[in-house]
Write an enzyme that holds these catalytic residues in place. Structure first.
Site, PDB file in Angstrom:
ATOM      1  N   GLU A  43       0.824  -1.209   0.000  1.00 17.93           N
ATOM      2  CA  GLU A  43       0.000   0.000   0.000  1.00 17.93           C
ATOM      3  C   GLU A  43       0.857   1.257   0.000  1.00 17.93           C
ATOM      4  OE1 GLU A  43      -4.020   2.021   1.701  1.00 17.93           O
ATOM      5  OE2 GLU A  43      -3.506  -0.007   2.339  1.00 17.93           O
ATOM      6  N   HIS A  63      -4.312   0.964 -14.131  1.00 18.53           N
ATOM      7  CA  HIS A  63      -5.297   1.936 -14.630  1.00 18.53           C
ATOM      8  C   HIS A  63      -5.010   3.276 -13.960  1.00 18.53           C
ATOM      9  CE1 HIS A  63      -9.142   3.820 -15.536  1.00 18.53           C
ATOM     10  NE2 HIS A  63      -9.318   4.040 -14.248  1.00 18.53           N
TER      11      HIS A  63
END
Length: 150
Positions: free
Chosen positions: A74, A117
């Site tokens: 993360e 993306h």
């Protein structure tokens, strides 16, 4: 590494200037600093960082704690999302998953995050973590929300 980037010939995706020493210094007082996470490289379309496998990051059986792998993933994806978003925008995590494939008992675990993306309001990042033998130990996918300035 088997994962492909957004393009065969990557172009720089960063929309904000970065300095690795300042970026690492900004982690003062954070979970990343406490765990020893370091950002070590930013290429045209990736972020690379590492975490030590030591007393701060092991679980009781002597293995790298799976949660630490997720914190590294993360952290890398968040750094990438922030710098790949327009000036004034911020990035916050929406969802993360991780598949733990192999353990690590010592040394360093290195991760590399690449975008899947890069949208206006969301980004998706793929993160691979490897041990010092370059064996894949964890794969993760992180979805980020891109927040416009308020």
């Amino acid at each position: 590494m088997s994962y492909r980037s957004l393009t065969e010939n990557p172009m720089p995706i960063w929309k904000k200037p970065f300095d690795l020493s300042l970026l690492n210094a900004s982690n003062h007082g954070t979970a990343a600093r406490h765990l020893g996470i370091e950002i070590i490289e930013m290429g045209d379309d990736f972020v690379r960082g590492r975490v030590p496998v030591d007393h701060r990051t092991k679980q009781p059986f002597g293995l790298l704690h799976g949660g630490v792998s997720v914190v590294l993933a993360e952290s890398l994806g968040s750094v990438g999302a922030y710098y790949a978003s327009p000036e004034g925008h911020s990035a916050v995590g929406l969802d993360i998953n991780a598949n733990h494939l192999r353990s690590a008992r010592s040394g360093w675990v290195t991760g590399q995050a690449r975008p899947v993306h890069l949208g206006r309001s969301t980004q998706v990042w793929h993160i691979d973590l490897v041990n010092e033998a370059d064996e894949l130990i964890c794969v993760s996918r992180l979805t980020m929300a891109i927040l416009a300035p308020r």
